[in-house]
Design a protein around this motif. Structure first.
Motif, PDB file in Angstrom:
ATOM      1  N   ARG A 105       0.744  -1.429   0.169  1.00  0.00           N
ATOM      2  CA  ARG A 105       0.085   0.292   0.345  1.00  0.00           C
ATOM      3  C   ARG A 105       0.482   1.453  -0.115  1.00  0.00           C
ATOM      4  O   ARG A 105       2.171   1.045   0.654  1.00  0.00           O
ATOM      5  N   ALA A 150      -0.662   8.382   5.315  1.00  0.00           N
ATOM      6  CA  ALA A 150      -0.155   7.360   5.338  1.00  0.00           C
ATOM      7  C   ALA A 150      -0.532   6.234   6.909  1.00  0.00           C
ATOM      8  O   ALA A 150      -1.106   4.976   6.895  1.00  0.00           O
ATOM      9  N   GLU A 151      -1.169   7.530   8.039  1.00  0.00           N
ATOM     10  CA  GLU A 151      -2.144   6.915   8.986  1.00  0.00           C
ATOM     11  C   GLU A 151      -2.752   6.078   8.512  1.00  0.00           C
ATOM     12  O   GLU A 151      -3.219   4.346   9.094  1.00  0.00           O
ATOM     13  N   GLU A 152      -4.302   7.201   8.201  1.00  0.00           N
ATOM     14  CA  GLU A 152      -5.430   5.990   7.664  1.00  0.00           C
ATOM     15  C   GLU A 152      -4.943   4.739   6.845  1.00  0.00           C
ATOM     16  O   GLU A 152      -5.490   4.070   7.167  1.00  0.00           O
ATOM     17  N   PHE A 153      -4.546   5.005   5.619  1.00  0.00           N
ATOM     18  CA  PHE A 153      -4.248   4.410   4.981  1.00  0.00           C
ATOM     19  C   PHE A 153      -3.709   2.878   5.402  1.00  0.00           C
ATOM     20  O   PHE A 153      -3.951   1.813   4.562  1.00  0.00           O
ATOM     21  N   ASP A 154      -2.870   2.917   5.982  1.00  0.00           N
ATOM     22  CA  ASP A 154      -2.368   1.471   7.128  1.00  0.00           C
ATOM     23  C   ASP A 154      -1.260   1.476   5.875  1.00  0.00           C
ATOM     24  O   ASP A 154      -0.928   0.211   5.610  1.00  0.00           O
ATOM     25  N   ALA A 155      -0.796   2.343   5.496  1.00  0.00           N
ATOM     26  CA  ALA A 155       0.486   2.763   4.183  1.00  0.00           C
ATOM     27  C   ALA A 155       2.254   2.320   4.562  1.00  0.00           C
ATOM     28  O   ALA A 155       2.374   1.843   5.886  1.00  0.00           O
ATOM     29  N   ASP A 156       2.374   1.278   3.516  1.00  0.00           N
ATOM     30  CA  ASP A 156       3.941   0.939   3.348  1.00  0.00           C
ATOM     31  C   ASP A 156       4.812   2.154   3.244  1.00  0.00           C
ATOM     32  O   ASP A 156       5.914   1.775   3.227  1.00  0.00           O
ATOM     33  N   LYS A 183       7.474   8.329  13.307  1.00  0.00           N
ATOM     34  CA  LYS A 183       7.151   7.076  12.643  1.00  0.00           C
ATOM     35  C   LYS A 183       7.711   7.460  11.431  1.00  0.00           C
ATOM     36  O   LYS A 183       7.400   6.315  10.589  1.00  0.00           O
ATOM     37  N   LYS A 186       8.265   3.558  10.099  1.00  0.00           N
ATOM     38  CA  LYS A 186       7.434   2.734   9.643  1.00  0.00           C
ATOM     39  C   LYS A 186       6.954   2.789   8.593  1.00  0.00           C
ATOM     40  O   LYS A 186       6.060   1.352   7.704  1.00  0.00           O
ATOM     41  N   TYR A 187       7.686   3.895   7.394  1.00  0.00           N
ATOM     42  CA  TYR A 187       7.093   3.821   6.150  1.00  0.00           C
ATOM     43  C   TYR A 187       8.446   3.701   5.566  1.00  0.00           C
ATOM     44  O   TYR A 187       9.592   4.128   5.488  1.00  0.00           O
TER      45      TYR A 187
END
Length: 234
Positions: A105, A150-156, A183, A186-187
């Motif tokens: 994602r 990015a948080e809402e979409f649970d992005a990679d 954060k 996380k991405y």
């Protein structure tokens, strides 16, 4: 559509021939033919995920390779991606029902102060064509937009684009804020746009600089594969 003597009747092709024909039709950006081919394969009992990977993603891979090698150019790729979208529109609700896996994602957008979006639209289409789920947040995005999406979409991945040299530094603002909020890790952060280069990507702390949409897809695929391998070993 009137049939000429030479017209190929998609429903008369075998599965294998139809997939091959869909690759050709995608390459030529033939939207209606892709819709028809997608419907035929579904009617023949193909799983939506199989149609996606073999007929659509398989075809877009050829488009991506020829774009990377300078055989195809942006207008042709946009046509192909548009045809792909037509097939995806049919498959998306079915894929959601079956809980089909996605490659990864990604949230993508143009940074604050910059209103150019052709490049990132192309990346969006190519990413979708490779099986990624993409949330495109558009142009002129302040740091909050990237982090919230990015948080809402649970992005990679977070992908940032800039076409102006004056807006390039804003990419570092986004990355620094992610670091400040704890954060950043996380991405995986991808950056791109005409004035950027690898050195700039490294200097601002991005994970990768992607010179075009085809490279962005390849890079994301390699990075997500590494991430999965690391998680499997953990």
């Amino acid at each position: 559509m009137a049939e000429d003597e030479d017209d190929i009747i998609l429903s008369e092709l075998s599965d294998e021939e139809l997939v091959q024909q869909m690759h050709d039709d995608l390459y030529d950006g033939l939207k209606e033919e892709i819709e028809e081919g997608t419907q035929i394969l579904l009617e023949r009992g193909w799983e939506p995920y199989r149609v996606l990977t073999e007929a659509l993603v398989g075809g877009m891979q050829i488009v991506g390779e020829d774009f990377r090698d300078g055989i195809l150019f942006v207008p042709e790729v946009l046509l192909a991606a548009n045809a792909m979208k037509a097939g995806m529109a049919i498959l998306k609700p079915l894929l959601a029902e079956t809980g089909a896996p996605t490659v990864g994602r990604i949230v993508i957008g143009t940074v604050k102060g910059d209103i150019h979006d052709i490049g990132q639209n192309l990346v969006t289409m190519m990413m979708e064509g490779a099986g990624f789920e993409v949330k495109n947040i558009g142009i002129n995005n302040p740091v909050e937009n990237f982090i919230e999406a990015a948080e809402e979409f649970d992005a990679d991945f977070v992908g940032m684009s800039a076409l102006l040299t004056t807006t390039m530094p804003y990419m570092k603002v986004v990355i620094d804020e992610m670091v400040a909020q704890g954060k950043r890790d996380k991405y995986m952060i991808l950056v791109g746009g005409a004035p950027l280069n690898e050195e700039f990507g490294r200097a601002i702390g991005a994970d990768a600089y992607c010179r075009d949409a085809a490279v962005a897809v390849e890079t994301a695929k390699q990075m997500i594969a590494r991430k999965h391998n690391q998680m499997a070993r953990a």
